[in-house]
Design a protein around this motif. Structure first.
Motif, short mmCIF file in Angstrom:
data_model
loop_
_atom_site.label_atom_id
_atom_site.label_comp_id
_atom_site.label_asym_id
_atom_site.label_seq_id
_atom_site.Cartn_x
_atom_site.Cartn_y
_atom_site.Cartn_z
N GLY A 84 0.83 -1.21 0.00
CA GLY A 84 0.00 0.00 0.00
C GLY A 84 0.85 1.25 0.00
N ALA A 85 1.99 1.19 0.68
CA ALA A 85 2.91 2.33 0.68
C ALA A 85 3.49 2.55 -0.71
CB ALA A 85 4.04 2.10 1.69
N ILE A 86 3.79 1.46 -1.40
CA ILE A 86 4.31 1.56 -2.77
C ILE A 86 3.27 2.25 -3.65
CG2 ILE A 86 5.02 0.25 -4.81
CD1 ILE A 86 5.95 -1.93 -2.68
N MET A 115 0.92 -1.54 -10.24
CA MET A 115 2.23 -1.78 -9.63
C MET A 115 2.68 -3.20 -9.94
SD MET A 115 1.06 0.87 -7.84
CE MET A 115 -0.35 0.08 -7.23
N SER A 116 3.99 -3.38 -10.01
CA SER A 116 4.59 -4.70 -10.09
C SER A 116 5.57 -4.81 -8.93
CB SER A 116 5.34 -4.89 -11.42
OG SER A 116 4.43 -4.89 -12.49
N TYR A 117 5.40 -5.85 -8.14
CA TYR A 117 6.23 -6.08 -6.97
C TYR A 117 7.26 -7.15 -7.34
CZ TYR A 117 2.20 -3.71 -4.98
OH TYR A 117 1.20 -2.82 -4.72
N ILE A 143 2.54 8.13 -16.66
CA ILE A 143 3.79 8.23 -15.91
C ILE A 143 4.27 6.82 -15.56
CG2 ILE A 143 4.93 9.17 -13.85
CD1 ILE A 143 3.68 11.35 -15.62
N ALA A 144 5.57 6.56 -15.76
CA ALA A 144 6.19 5.30 -15.35
C ALA A 144 7.09 5.58 -14.15
CB ALA A 144 7.02 4.71 -16.48
N VAL A 145 7.05 4.69 -13.17
CA VAL A 145 7.82 4.87 -11.94
C VAL A 145 8.63 3.60 -11.67
CG1 VAL A 145 7.71 5.41 -9.48
CG2 VAL A 145 5.97 6.33 -11.02
N GLY A 159 5.81 1.00 -11.27
CA GLY A 159 4.44 1.48 -11.23
C GLY A 159 4.13 2.28 -12.48
N ARG A 160 2.85 2.42 -12.74
CA ARG A 160 2.39 3.17 -13.90
C ARG A 160 1.10 3.86 -13.51
NH1 ARG A 160 4.33 2.07 -18.83
NH2 ARG A 160 3.28 2.94 -20.62
N ALA A 161 1.01 5.14 -13.81
CA ALA A 161 -0.20 5.91 -13.51
C ALA A 161 -0.68 6.62 -14.77
CB ALA A 161 0.09 6.93 -12.41
#
Length: 171
Positions: A84-86, A115-117, A143-145, A159-161
């Motif tokens: 959840g923090a990620i 997200m990918s963990y 956005i890619a993170v 992550g991707r938003a």
């Protein structure tokens, strides 16, 4: 929780006692059934928490690099960065990154977040968060993170938003 209140995978089956006990123990040890502390019930508590641990290292149009340490407040039961923090960090950093290319007179609305963990970032580890604009058009910004371990450069999470933008109404 009352034993037998839930059903097994098939109608009419019960959960075995050993599995039932282990599952309840996991919830108990993880604090899942515990009351939420009063301090964390304040308005926008999580945003304040994440803004306090993120330190901006680099800022350009379309790109932001931040650094943070995995403190116990954002760690899960197993001592790694909480999923959840990620997600919260991806959202916060993505909004900031999108704002570097989207005009102030447009409102941003989060449309998708993924997200990918890939691995875990342990408590006290330093993590670099690198967000960049993949695409920014008239109405959509993506956005890619990437989360990398500062010490090794190993990719831990991605992550991707996707944001939709529209003019702010003038009333």
């Amino acid at each position: 929780m009352e034993k037998g209140a839930g059903r097994g995978p098939e109608e009419g089956t019960e959960i075995p006692d050993s599995l039932y006990s282990r599952t309840l123990l996991l919830f108990h040890q993880g604090g899942i059934s515990a009351n939420i502390p009063t301090i964390s019930q304040g308005k926008d508590f999580y945003s304040i928490l994440f803004r306090s641990i993120l330190k901006v290292q680099h800022l350009d149009p379309g790109r932001i690099i931040c650094l943070f340490s995995v403190i116990p407040a954002v760690a899960n039961y197993y001592g790694g960065l909480h999923g959840g923090a990620i997600a919260a960090i991806v959202e916060l950093v993505s909004i900031a990154c999108a704002r570097t290319v989207v005009d102030e007179d447009k409102e941003l609305s989060l449309g998708e977040l993924s997200m990918s963990y890939l691995s875990s970032a342990p408590t006290n580890a330093e993590v670099t968060v690198d967000a960049s604009v993949v695409r920014s058009g008239r109405n959509v910004t993506v956005i890619a993170v990437e989360f990398k371990m500062k010490k090794t450069g190993k990719l831990a999470y991605t992550g991707r938003a996707t944001f939709y933008s529209m003019p702010i109404a003038k009333l």
